[in-house]
Scaffold this motif. Structure first.
Motif, PDB file in Angstrom:
ATOM      1  N   LEU A  44       0.825  -1.209   0.000  1.00  0.00           N
ATOM      2  CA  LEU A  44       0.000   0.000   0.000  1.00  0.00           C
ATOM      3  C   LEU A  44       0.860   1.261   0.000  1.00  0.00           C
ATOM      4  N   TYR A  45       1.959   1.211   0.729  1.00  0.00           N
ATOM      5  CA  TYR A  45       2.816   2.390   0.862  1.00  0.00           C
ATOM      6  C   TYR A  45       3.473   2.773  -0.460  1.00  0.00           C
ATOM      7  N   TYR A  46       3.683   1.802  -1.316  1.00  0.00           N
ATOM      8  CA  TYR A  46       4.460   2.025  -2.529  1.00  0.00           C
ATOM      9  C   TYR A  46       3.627   2.085  -3.797  1.00  0.00           C
ATOM     10  N   ALA A  47       2.382   1.710  -3.735  1.00  0.00           N
ATOM     11  CA  ALA A  47       1.533   1.673  -4.927  1.00  0.00           C
ATOM     12  C   ALA A  47       1.138   3.089  -5.321  1.00  0.00           C
ATOM     13  N   LEU A  48       1.766   3.580  -6.379  1.00  0.00           N
ATOM     14  CA  LEU A  48       1.478   4.913  -6.899  1.00  0.00           C
ATOM     15  C   LEU A  48       1.380   4.851  -8.420  1.00  0.00           C
ATOM     16  N   PRO A  49       0.478   5.619  -8.993  1.00  0.00           N
ATOM     17  CA  PRO A  49       0.441   5.669 -10.453  1.00  0.00           C
ATOM     18  C   PRO A  49       1.649   6.442 -10.979  1.00  0.00           C
ATOM     19  N   GLU A  50       2.025   6.149 -12.200  1.00  0.00           N
ATOM     20  CA  GLU A  50       3.153   6.839 -12.814  1.00  0.00           C
ATOM     21  C   GLU A  50       2.892   8.338 -12.840  1.00  0.00           C
ATOM     22  N   GLY A  51       3.874   9.102 -12.388  1.00  0.00           N
ATOM     23  CA  GLY A  51       3.764  10.551 -12.378  1.00  0.00           C
ATOM     24  C   GLY A  51       3.278  11.133 -11.068  1.00  0.00           C
ATOM     25  N   ALA A  52       2.783  10.301 -10.157  1.00  0.00           N
ATOM     26  CA  ALA A  52       2.335  10.790  -8.852  1.00  0.00           C
ATOM     27  C   ALA A  52       3.504  10.781  -7.874  1.00  0.00           C
ATOM     28  N   ALA A  53       3.539  11.760  -6.998  1.00  0.00           N
ATOM     29  CA  ALA A  53       4.599  11.868  -5.988  1.00  0.00           C
ATOM     30  C   ALA A  53       4.146  11.194  -4.690  1.00  0.00           C
ATOM     31  N   PRO A  54       5.080  10.647  -3.927  1.00  0.00           N
ATOM     32  CA  PRO A  54       4.720   9.990  -2.666  1.00  0.00           C
ATOM     33  C   PRO A  54       3.921  10.876  -1.711  1.00  0.00           C
ATOM     34  N   ASP A  55       4.143  12.179  -1.725  1.00  0.00           N
ATOM     35  CA  ASP A  55       3.404  13.044  -0.798  1.00  0.00           C
ATOM     36  C   ASP A  55       1.947  13.255  -1.220  1.00  0.00           C
ATOM     37  N   GLN A  56       1.550  12.752  -2.379  1.00  0.00           N
ATOM     38  CA  GLN A  56       0.152  12.811  -2.807  1.00  0.00           C
ATOM     39  C   GLN A  56      -0.653  11.638  -2.250  1.00  0.00           C
ATOM     40  N   LYS A  57       0.026  10.609  -1.787  1.00  0.00           N
ATOM     41  CA  LYS A  57      -0.603   9.373  -1.311  1.00  0.00           C
ATOM     42  C   LYS A  57      -1.143   9.573   0.096  1.00  0.00           C
ATOM     43  N   ARG A  58      -2.374   9.118   0.311  1.00  0.00           N
ATOM     44  CA  ARG A  58      -2.975   9.133   1.648  1.00  0.00           C
ATOM     45  C   ARG A  58      -3.529   7.743   1.926  1.00  0.00           C
ATOM     46  N   LEU A  59      -3.099   7.168   3.013  1.00  0.00           N
ATOM     47  CA  LEU A  59      -3.638   5.895   3.487  1.00  0.00           C
ATOM     48  C   LEU A  59      -4.381   6.189   4.773  1.00  0.00           C
ATOM     49  N   LEU A  60      -5.674   5.991   4.743  1.00  0.00           N
ATOM     50  CA  LEU A  60      -6.525   6.316   5.876  1.00  0.00           C
ATOM     51  C   LEU A  60      -7.130   5.048   6.448  1.00  0.00           C
ATOM     52  N   VAL A  61      -7.178   4.961   7.771  1.00  0.00           N
ATOM     53  CA  VAL A  61      -7.867   3.850   8.418  1.00  0.00           C
ATOM     54  C   VAL A  61      -9.142   4.373   9.049  1.00  0.00           C
ATOM     55  N   LEU A  62     -10.142   3.520   9.053  1.00  0.00           N
ATOM     56  CA  LEU A  62     -11.404   3.784   9.714  1.00  0.00           C
ATOM     57  C   LEU A  62     -11.371   2.958  10.985  1.00  0.00           C
ATOM     58  N   CYS A  63     -11.489   3.613  12.127  1.00  0.00           N
ATOM     59  CA  CYS A  63     -11.363   2.908  13.411  1.00  0.00           C
ATOM     60  C   CYS A  63     -12.601   3.106  14.255  1.00  0.00           C
ATOM     61  N   ARG A  64     -12.998   2.026  14.895  1.00  0.00           N
ATOM     62  CA  ARG A  64     -14.034   2.040  15.919  1.00  0.00           C
ATOM     63  C   ARG A  64     -13.283   1.892  17.228  1.00  0.00           C
ATOM     64  N   GLY A  65     -13.347   2.864  18.061  1.00  0.00           N
ATOM     65  CA  GLY A  65     -12.529   2.811  19.266  1.00  0.00           C
ATOM     66  C   GLY A  65     -11.092   3.166  18.914  1.00  0.00           C
ATOM     67  N   ALA A  66     -10.192   2.934  19.835  1.00  0.00           N
ATOM     68  CA  ALA A  66      -8.805   3.375  19.665  1.00  0.00           C
ATOM     69  C   ALA A  66      -8.068   2.622  18.559  1.00  0.00           C
ATOM     70  N   ASP A  67      -8.214   1.304  18.498  1.00  0.00           N
ATOM     71  CA  ASP A  67      -7.381   0.522  17.597  1.00  0.00           C
ATOM     72  C   ASP A  67      -8.135  -0.495  16.753  1.00  0.00           C
TER      73      ASP A  67
END
Length: 176
Positions: A44-67
Motif C-alpha cells: 500500500l505504501y508504494y503503490a502509486l500511479p506513474e507521475g504521482a509523488a509519494p506526498d500525494q498518497k494518503r492511506l486512511l484507516v477507519l477505526c471504531r474505538g482506539a485501535d
C-alpha cells in the motif's frame, strides 16, 4: 452506527489492516482472483500511479474505538490532475458493512476533497462486485464500462494480472 474515526495509517495499524484484508477476502477474490497476501499491506505504501509523488498518497484507516480497524481508504490526491483525486481501495470490514459506515466516511471524504478544490473523484470496482457498484451508485458516481489490461494504471495503482472487467467510476463534487 458507532462513531468512526478516520485518520492516517500508522505503523502500529498494520496488523489491524492485515486482519481487515483477510476479512475482506470476498472483495480481493472478486477484484484479483486471489485472496490478499500479508505483503499486500506493505505494498500500500508504494503503490502509486506513474507521475504521482509519494506526498500525494494518503492511506486512511477507519477505526471504531482506539485501535479497531474496520476500514481502509487508499487515495492519491491531485491525480491524474490537480482537480481530481483517485481512490485505489475503499474497504469496510464485513461486520461493519450495511451500517452506514462506508457511506458516512465516503461523504465526509468527498466533502473534504471538494473543500480542497478537487472537482472529480475517480474510483474503480470489479465489474461483478455488486456491493461495490451499488455503493458507488448510492454516492452519485457514474459507472463506466469494463476497461483496461493487466499492467495498466487504474485508479491510483497498476492493474493486477487477475483483475478483469474493472469498472471506472467518476463523481463530480459539489462546488464549495
Amino acid at each position: 452506527m458507532d462513531e468512526i474515526e478516520v485518520r492516517e495509517l500508522r505503523p502500529e495499524d498494520e496488523a489491524g489492516v492485515a486482519r481487515l484484508f483477510a476479512a475482506c477476502e470476498d472483495y480481493f477474490v472478486a477484484a484479483t482472483g486471489v485472496p490478499a497476501l500479508p505483503a499486500d499491506v506493505q505494498s500500500l505504501y508504494y503503490a502509486l500511479p506513474e507521475g504521482a509523488a509519494p506526498d500525494q498518497k494518503r492511506l486512511l484507516v477507519l477505526c471504531r474505538g482506539a485501535d479497531d480497524v474496520v476500514g481502509l481508504v487508499d487515495v492519491v490526491d491531485r491525480w491524474p490532475d490537480v482537480g481530481s483525486c483517485s481512490v485505489g481501495v475503499f474497504l469496510v470490514a464485513p461486520e461493519a458493512r450495511r451500517q452506514g459506515v462506508g457511506a458516512g466516511v465516503a461523504r465526509r471524504l468527498i466533502e473534504e476533497a471538494a473543500g480542497r478544490g478537487m472537482r472529480t473523484v475517480v474510483a474503480t470496482c470489479p465489474g461483478g462486485w455488486e456491493p461495490g457498484l451499488g455503493f458507488l451508485r448510492s454516492l452519485g458516481f457514474e459507472i463506466g464500462g469494463p476497461e483496461g489490461q493487466a499492467g495498466e494504471t487504474v485508479g491510483n495503482r497498476t492493474r493486477h494480472p487477475g483483475e478483469k472487467g474493472l469498472r471506472t467510476a467518476r463523481l463530480t463534487t459539489a462546488e464549495r
